[in-house]
Design a protein around this motif. Structure first.
Motif, PDB file in Angstrom:
ATOM      1  N   ALA A 123       0.814  -1.225   0.000  1.00 51.54           N
ATOM      2  CA  ALA A 123       0.000   0.000   0.000  1.00 51.54           C
ATOM      3  C   ALA A 123       0.847   1.275   0.000  1.00 51.54           C
ATOM      4  O   ALA A 123       0.605   2.175  -0.813  1.00 51.54           O
ATOM      5  N   PRO A 124       1.855   1.422   0.888  1.00 48.96           N
ATOM      6  CA  PRO A 124       2.687   2.635   0.807  1.00 48.96           C
ATOM      7  C   PRO A 124       3.451   2.746  -0.507  1.00 48.96           C
ATOM      8  O   PRO A 124       3.650   3.860  -1.017  1.00 48.96           O
ATOM      9  N   ILE A 133       1.102   4.168  -3.127  1.00 52.12           N
ATOM     10  CA  ILE A 133       0.962   5.615  -2.983  1.00 52.12           C
ATOM     11  C   ILE A 133       2.208   6.317  -3.502  1.00 52.12           C
ATOM     12  O   ILE A 133       2.123   7.358  -4.171  1.00 52.12           O
ATOM     13  N   PRO A 166       6.372   7.458   1.148  1.00 48.09           N
ATOM     14  CA  PRO A 166       5.304   7.128   2.100  1.00 48.09           C
ATOM     15  C   PRO A 166       5.762   6.218   3.227  1.00 48.09           C
ATOM     16  O   PRO A 166       5.318   6.372   4.372  1.00 48.09           O
ATOM     17  N   THR A 203     -12.378   6.255  -1.966  1.00 48.99           N
ATOM     18  CA  THR A 203     -10.994   6.456  -1.522  1.00 48.99           C
ATOM     19  C   THR A 203     -10.538   7.907  -1.655  1.00 48.99           C
ATOM     20  O   THR A 203      -9.350   8.189  -1.549  1.00 48.99           O
ATOM     21  N   ARG A 210     -10.347  10.131  -4.211  1.00 48.43           N
ATOM     22  CA  ARG A 210      -9.463  10.471  -5.328  1.00 48.43           C
ATOM     23  C   ARG A 210     -10.183  11.433  -6.262  1.00 48.43           C
ATOM     24  O   ARG A 210     -11.402  11.612  -6.186  1.00 48.43           O
ATOM     25  N   GLU A 241      -3.441   7.295   7.840  1.00 47.53           N
ATOM     26  CA  GLU A 241      -2.879   7.256   6.486  1.00 47.53           C
ATOM     27  C   GLU A 241      -2.742   5.823   5.994  1.00 47.53           C
ATOM     28  O   GLU A 241      -3.110   5.499   4.860  1.00 47.53           O
ATOM     29  N   SER A 283      -6.133   4.300   5.135  1.00 49.62           N
ATOM     30  CA  SER A 283      -6.656   4.812   3.865  1.00 49.62           C
ATOM     31  C   SER A 283      -5.909   4.215   2.681  1.00 49.62           C
ATOM     32  O   SER A 283      -6.515   3.863   1.661  1.00 49.62           O
ATOM     33  N   TRP A 284      -4.593   4.084   2.807  1.00 48.89           N
ATOM     34  CA  TRP A 284      -3.804   3.499   1.712  1.00 48.89           C
ATOM     35  C   TRP A 284      -4.154   2.028   1.513  1.00 48.89           C
ATOM     36  O   TRP A 284      -4.233   1.547   0.372  1.00 48.89           O
ATOM     37  N   LEU A 319      -7.424   1.742  -0.423  1.00 45.76           N
ATOM     38  CA  LEU A 319      -7.217   2.014  -1.847  1.00 45.76           C
ATOM     39  C   LEU A 319      -6.563   0.823  -2.534  1.00 45.76           C
ATOM     40  O   LEU A 319      -7.011   0.383  -3.606  1.00 45.76           O
ATOM     41  N   ALA A 320      -5.506   0.278  -1.924  1.00 41.56           N
ATOM     42  CA  ALA A 320      -4.799  -0.851  -2.541  1.00 41.56           C
ATOM     43  C   ALA A 320      -5.704  -2.070  -2.647  1.00 41.56           C
ATOM     44  O   ALA A 320      -5.719  -2.759  -3.675  1.00 41.56           O
TER      45      ALA A 320
END
Length: 316
Positions: free
Chosen positions: A21-22, A25, A46, A195, A197, A229, A232-233, A236-237
């Protein structure tokens, strides 16, 4: 053996997406920076940010309640549950918790509410405004998610996401059908809204009148901000992983084997990073929609989902 294999795959998905995930991002930010003519901070930034935040104690506003501490952890846990339940590396279902559509949406809703309560807890104007907008968007997004995936579930005869992916893998003609295309467009729009975006929200802005996600995390710091953070990441992933497996289901593990898990890990990593690049390129050419235009966009995605469901019954 099947239950043990499902648990192993769920743990693999958890570990993979915590690391992925990081990086996702970082890739999104780096690709966007390059396209805008900037050098960028690198795909590992990230990770550095999370490591720095985890080393700091949070500073909480006077008068804030336990929710400011519990909310970030709740969001992180809900995102980790998504990573474990969704068919990302494999389609083997967990024995006690199914990857059912309604279970997934309920888990996502827990994180949505927790994030909104974090924004409200400090009692600031920006936090309350961001939480209000966030819940408005969520109220419009959740029905679209349900409709889009429900349209995809009709050919499979089940609302279990792992079986939906297996059906699309076994019958590739379903992937390019009009019903599938309508549902995938609706699902993609809903994921972008869920997410935060573009064009629903700009994650790189700090303009007070346009913030959604950033307004809710303004009062968070230290470890609290790191959990927010990372949660949230992860969401999204995980959602990009689900979208990629619905579009291109090949490479996902259906029968447990060590080689199959390795192939599944590599395949979903490539899919998610490629979708991240596509998302980043698209965001360069997209402007943030005005707040009053967002319901129109989400209503359009809901209409696409409804058309997909209607068409699926007519085609059947």
């Amino acid at each position: 053996m099947t239950g043990a294999a499902a648990i192993i795959i769920a743990l693999v998905q958890l570990v993979l997406f915590v690391f992925l995930a990081p990086v996702l991002i970082g890739v999104i930010r780096q690709v966007r920076a390059r396209l805008e003519g900037r050098a960028g901070s690198g795909i590992w930034q990230p990770w550095r940010d999370v490591r720095k935040l985890l080393a700091k104690n949070p500073v909480r506003a006077a008068g804030s309640s336990w929710m400011l501490a519990a909310g970030p952890v709740t969001l992180l846990v809900s995102s980790l549950l998504l990573c474990a339940l969704l068919p990302l590396v494999g389609t083997l279902p967990l024995p006690l918790i199914p990857s059912d559509l309604f279970v997934i949406v309920s888990v996502m809703l827990i994180g949505v509410v927790a994030l909104a309560l974090v924004g409200l807890d400090a009692g600031t104007a920006f936090g309350g405004m961001g939480s209000s907008r966030h819940m408005t968007v969520a109220a419009l997004v959740e029905p679209t998610l349900l409709l889009a995936v429900y349209a995809l579930s009709i050919p499979a005869g089940t609302s279990t996401l792992s079986l939906i992916v297996e059906t699309r893998l076994a019958n590739p003609a379903v992937i390019i059908s009009p019903v599938s295309l309508l549902a995938m467009v609706a699902l993609a729009i809903a994921i972008m809204a869920e997410t935060s975006r573009l064009p629903v929200d700009n994650p790189s802005t700090h303009l007070e009148l346009t913030m959604l996600h950033e307004a809710m995390v303004l009062e968070a710091s230290g470890r609290d901000l790191a959990w927010l953070e990372l949660g949230s990441w992860l969401k999204l992933a995980a959602l990009l992983g689900l979208l990629s497996n619905l579009i291109v289901p090949w490479g996902i593990v259906t029968d447990f084997s060590v080689l199959g898990v390795i192939v599944g890990v590599g395949t979903v990593t490539v899919k998610v990073l490629l979708l991240g690049v596509v998302l980043s390129v698209g965001e360069v050419f997209l402007a943030k929609a005005r707040l009053f235009r967002v319901p129109e966009l989400l209503a359009g995605s809901f209409a696409l989902g409804l058309l997909a469901v209607t068409a699926s019954y007519l085609v059947a």
